[in-house]
Every structure is written in structure tokens, then in C-alpha cells.
Design an enzyme around this catalytic site. Sequence first.
Site, PDB file in Angstrom:
ATOM      1  N   HIS A   1      50.966  20.800  38.423  1.00  0.00           N
ATOM      2  CA  HIS A   1      52.154  20.107  37.918  1.00  0.00           C
ATOM      3  C   HIS A   1      52.741  19.243  39.016  1.00  0.00           C
ATOM      4  O   HIS A   1      52.444  19.398  40.202  1.00  0.00           O
ATOM      5  CB  HIS A   1      53.201  21.092  37.372  1.00  0.00           C
ATOM      6  CG  HIS A   1      53.930  21.894  38.406  1.00  0.00           C
ATOM      7  ND1 HIS A   1      54.906  21.361  39.226  1.00  0.00           N
ATOM      8  CD2 HIS A   1      53.837  23.210  38.766  1.00  0.00           C
ATOM      9  CE1 HIS A   1      55.390  22.299  40.019  1.00  0.00           C
ATOM     10  NE2 HIS A   1      54.749  23.437  39.773  1.00  0.00           N
ATOM     11  N   CYS A   2      53.553  18.288  38.611  1.00  0.00           N
ATOM     12  CA  CYS A   2      54.334  17.482  39.559  1.00  0.00           C
ATOM     13  C   CYS A   2      55.784  17.606  39.122  1.00  0.00           C
ATOM     14  O   CYS A   2      56.341  18.705  39.172  1.00  0.00           O
ATOM     15  CB  CYS A   2      53.836  16.038  39.591  1.00  0.00           C
ATOM     16  SG  CYS A   2      53.599  15.260  37.982  1.00  0.00           S
ATOM     17  N   SER A   3      56.395  16.545  38.669  1.00  0.00           N
ATOM     18  CA  SER A   3      57.764  16.641  38.146  1.00  0.00           C
ATOM     19  C   SER A   3      57.730  16.825  36.639  1.00  0.00           C
ATOM     20  O   SER A   3      57.984  17.904  36.130  1.00  0.00           O
ATOM     21  CB  SER A   3      58.579  15.406  38.549  1.00  0.00           C
ATOM     22  OG  SER A   3      58.779  15.378  39.949  1.00  0.00           O
TER      23      SER A   3
END
Length: 789
Positions: A414-416
Site C-alpha cells: 500500500h501507499c496512501s
Amino acid sequence: MERTRVARVDDVKLVRRGDQVEGTLHLTPHHLIFCHTPPPTVDEPNGHSSHINKPRELWITYPIIQTCTLRLAHPASHHPSSIRLRCRDFSFVCFCFSDEKKAKDVYGSIKAWTCKLGKIDKLYAFTYQPQAPEKEINGWGLYDARREWKRQGISEKDPDKGWRISKLNTDYGFSPTYPALLAVPSAISDNTLNYAGRYRSRVRLPVLTYLHPVNNCSITRSSQPLVGVRGNRSIQDEKLLLAIFSTSHSNQPPPNPSSRPRSRQSPRSSSSGSPTQDVPPNLPDPETLEDQMISRTASDDGPRVYGAQQHNLIVDARPTVNALAMQAVGLGSENMDNYRFATKAYLGIDNIHVMRDSLNKVIDTLKESDVTPMAPNREALTKSGWLKHIAGILDGASLIARQVALQHSHVLIHCSDGWDRTSQLSALSQLCLDPYYRTLEGFIVLVEKDWLSFGHMFNHRSGFLSSEKWFSIENERVGGSDSHHQRAGLSNSSSGAGHALENAFLSAKGFFNKDNSSRESFVDSDGELQPYDQSPSSNINKKSSTSNSAAGKLGKDGAASDKTKPTTKVKETSPVFHQFLDATYQLLHQNPGRFEFNERFLRRLLYHLYSCQYGTFLYNNERERMEAGVQQRTRSVWDYFLGRKEQFLNPQYEERIDDNVRGKERLVLPKAEEVRWWSELFGREDREMNGVPTVHALRSDGDGDGKRVEEVKGIPVSVLTGVETAEQAVGAVPPVKGTAGGDSGSGKGSIGSQLAGGMKGLGLGSGRDRSMRGKSPSRLERELEVEMQ
């Protein structure tokens, strides 16, 4: 045609790479078309004309225009008025006009047809009529989610591999930006998914995107958790992650989630509504059954996949400071006290703003390509940081692929929000792991699945509706200083030096594209002809997808204030998909026999991302495309490629896969230290942009810890910046534990040695503090501000 001030202008000079050609410029609702007839070929022995050349045409779709600058003739200058275009496929052209009024009319018409449409359904895709050979092809049928899950071994009729297809989101009411069908652990009910989703940004909870056929290990993807400064947690999210990491039937049981240290339960994720309870009271029978199934799965004594010690990994693609910035506004990254069954790695891949600025710096070195044949400044190219970013993304994908294939571990990415960096890493790691995705059909499926279905925001990132900020006028005698007209977000494409070059080369005479006797595009010599477009734009009134559908977006945006005619929000554009194609090109170049498609396929795919001739990339997610009726009203971009399939096949491709033969293995790993400029995409020769690669010897990083970094062209290849578990943290991690600055030295017990050994090959030194302690307050504040925009 009401937007067209002038439909035809004669005696227009087109300038590109310092060469000139005179012809006629046509303006249609969807294209600029420049036509000219080359002079007859002269037979040198007798001096007579021996061949009459056919007319040639250059077609430019309006959406592919990135910037447009009108330069009016200055009274003190003898140079004519001109319009300079910089296109998204990195072609640069300049049109010169003898009549200033006609130049203004052409500029106004381009601007009206480019950034004043106001609706996606007025783009060319909604009026385009296909020709042979693509007319009989239906590219919309290439990807079917159920068929792809069945290929991976997940089907209601097949033996249970620990996964099932949930229909919780079939109406897109649960998670509007997610696919309709979600692959989730069989041990998890939709009721638990419902609560777990509330703990993830935009309800993008962890779901499956890839299942390895050999070891049954998975790649899942999600958005960031809603941890916040109060340290919120979700039992359902923890249970979901535990179930995901238990699906491979490892004989090493992860710890019981109920035995973890207590921390605050997120009010949004607790089924009882109490923010401080770890486990909701009166647990319903289905959830009790889930716990029993997970426990049995975790302690299963079934067949074991032999290999290295399993290290299930949570990959946070962001720099540590960015994750911390999100925590300050109620988001953040996992508290590993609550996920003791996993290790977390921070990759330090920069956000969309940094990537956009990096590409703009590349463009700055190429921006005079319309008026000069000179090679770009390679030092300036290096300083852009573009190759460093491509190398970092490839290194992150390599880490994920190695964890799944060699460490026999599960990985959550995941990132944001989980639709930019997450899509890059997820798709590239699958490209490394699965030979199917390296075929033409498989690559199409990969793009459909991990980019289109999982909701990459193509409208926002690609800027299909353009922006008035990308249009400027120079030497305008009414309005004073030229600086008032400079476009926002991009550097000035006509500096003083640029003016000098333009003046010099516009005065020179030359021949344009002498060897081209076909009617192909000057922009791309292997482009295809399109008929003159006389059809009006669609009048069907559909809800514009350029409105901010992502509720809760952080920060302000410098978009145009005209709400009735929405245009691109400049600060939301970024070359995310471009970077994915560039990274794919690197893999193809390093492994030419492992891909069925060729470089031209990637280049033309990027072109048609911006051409808006097909509906595939329009809108931001599955739901928006379904509501707009894209499949019924437009053609698929895959029609174009499949109708000309022979043009995009790689003659070096070797289909055979054999893990016992070197060079034939399933797994392909990138050499991040060997990244190079994709010169064909930028319209340059390889020697102009790459020269002779220089690989530096391994050396110490100068901080006394003995870490060695391999570099190419001055680019460090390791993207890993920090590793964190419940017991220890190494490198740059948020200071949330009891360790100073997130640095815990050698760690505790066996986990410390495991991290020091298991992560050593990933390029991260042990016991070295690279946290935020060395950053000045002003620098930290700037980084926080950038991430929150």
C-alpha cells in the site's frame, strides 16, 4: 464547429528539429492536421524530376497537447508569429504564420478544443469510428475478472486454495473505487470485510491481486490504515491480514491476534461501537467460526513448501516522513505491535508531485526540439532524477517478487490511497513473477486488472481535459510583462536562450523528413493515418468525472475556478502510468527474449493513453466507466493493438519456461543499476541520451557502517529505507516505539539476526539511524506539506 475560429490556414511553416516545411494547417473538432507535398525528387545525372512525391499529413489530437505557447511577432523583430506545441508523446513542433490574426485564431481554436470541453464524453473516443483491421475486434472482452481468478486457481468449482470471490462490492456501494469482485480469504466473512474496510482509507481494504501457482503465496493490495495520532486499531483488519498471511498453509503458526498488546480500537472499525475494546462482546457465530478456521489453517501440518524462512511482508511504498505526515491527519501506517505476524518495509518512493517535477526537468532539456537539432544536455537529464525514480520502483518490485518467489512469503502493498505507487509495484512484481503477464494478452489483462479495475485515477493523473495554465502568450503588447502569461506547474519553455535558438533556426532553411515518402505522421514515423474528422462532438450529457470524486482529498488545488467547465487540476497530474511503462521497458531491454511484445507496443500504448481516441483509459475507476457506458459508446484501445498484432510482436521472444534452465525461469528480476533512458519514447537516438553506461564499483557510503551501494550513472539502486517489526526497527522508521528515532541496533533475540540477515540482501544496513532526526524543522515541514497536497 462553434469553437473553431478558423478551419484552414495556408502557407504555414512547420518547424521540427531545426527543419522547415511549408503547407496547410487544418483544424477539426478533434485534430490539428498539417498537410504538405514534398518537392519532386531530382534525378542527379540529368537534373530532371523523376518522382512526384505524395502529400504527407501530420495528425495531432488535441488531448495529446501538453503545452501551447503563442509567440506574437515583435515590432523590432523580422520573425513571424508562431505557435509552439509540446505534446505528451514528447514530440515538439512549431507552426509559423505570416498573418498574426490567423495565428491568434488558431491559438484560440486549439485552446477551445483542448481545455474548454468541460466533459469527458466530448472527447474523440465518443465519436471515433474504427476502420479495418480493428473494426471486427472486441477488445472489451479480453479481460474478465472471474476468468483471471480461475486462471490463478480461484473458482467456486475448483478445490479451495484458501480464497473466495466476494460479491460485497458488486454494486460499488461498499468501495466505489474498487473492482466489483473482490478475492478475499475463505476464512473471512463479508461481515468482517464490512468492518475492516472502515479502517482503510477510502474503504480500500486488503484484497488479493495475485496468487503464486507454485507456493500459493499472495500479493494483496490496499490503502493506508486510519491509525491517526491516537493509535487507532481494528481487530477486523488485523484478522483479515492474519487470514491472508495464513492461506499458504505454513506450518509455522503466527501468534494469536488476541495476545497482542492492547492499543486503541478505531471507533469506525469496532463492531460494538466501543473505541477501547479489543474484541467486540457477544461475537456472532460466523466470526467465531472464522477464528477457528484461521487457527486451523495457521497450524496445519500439511505439505510444506521448502525454501527460505517465511517473512510475510507489509510494504509501505512511501518515504517514512510521508507516512508520518498522514498520521498527523488521521491516517498513517500500521502499528506493528498489532501485526506481530508480519514485517513492514518502507520503500521511500516519492509521491506524485516529485515525479511530476522530475519529468518536467527532463522536458526542460528537450523543449527546444522544435527549433534545434542539438542533442539534450545529459548532465541536466541526470539531475532530473528520472532514472533514479525508475530504478527505485524497479528495486521495490524486485523486493516483492523475491519475497513471494524465493522467500515463499505473502506481501501486502500500500501507499496512501493505493492507486498510484501501489499499482506500479503490484503490476511490476507480477510481471517479474508470471510469464503469462509477459505475453501480449497477459500484459493487457495485467493493465486491466491492476490499473483499470483497481481504480488508478487516469482522469486526474493524465489530465485529459487539459488546463488553461498550460496555454501562454508571449510578446503580447496589451497586458505588459510576459511573465504574467507563463504557465503554472511547468518551467518556461521559451527562455531568453530559447528565443535565441528559435530566432537562429527559424531563419535557416532545410528539408523536413526527406526520406519519408509515405503519408505517416511526422510525430511518430510508425503512426497510423486517420481520416479527416468532420463529425461533431457528442452532445450526450453525462456527469463529468473531473469533479473531485475522491472525497476527503488532502490539501488545496490550483485548478481553474470555472466550476461549470471543469478542467484538469494541475497538481493532481503525474506520470504514474508512464513510469510503469518505462519500468516495463527496462525489463524488456534487460530480458529481450522473455517478452512477447516489443518496445513499440509500450510506446504506442503511452501515446493512446493521451490520444483519447479510445475509451479504455477514460474515467477513474470501474464504477465511473460503467455509469458512463464506456463499453457501449467507445472502442477499446486493445482493438488497435490486436488489429495490428504483427507490428507489436517481439521476434526474440522464447515461450519456453523451465526453472531448471538458466535464462528460462519463471522469475525475471530487474537490474535496477542498469536503468537507461527510453530514447525511442523521447524521439532521440540512443547515443544522444545514454552514451556509454558507466557502472561504478561497489563502494562504502561514507558513514562508517560498511554498507555498499552499487550505482550506475550516479544512481543508488536500493529503495528500501526502513524495516519494522513489533520487536525492532531498522533504518528510517517512524519513532513510535520505545527506541530512539526508530533505531534499535541489533534487535532482540532471533528476530534481530533474521532482519539483519534476511534484509541485508535488500540493501539496508543494520543498526544505522536514518530517521528524521537529521532533518531540519524547515525541511521536515516542507516534506509534510508536499505529501498532504
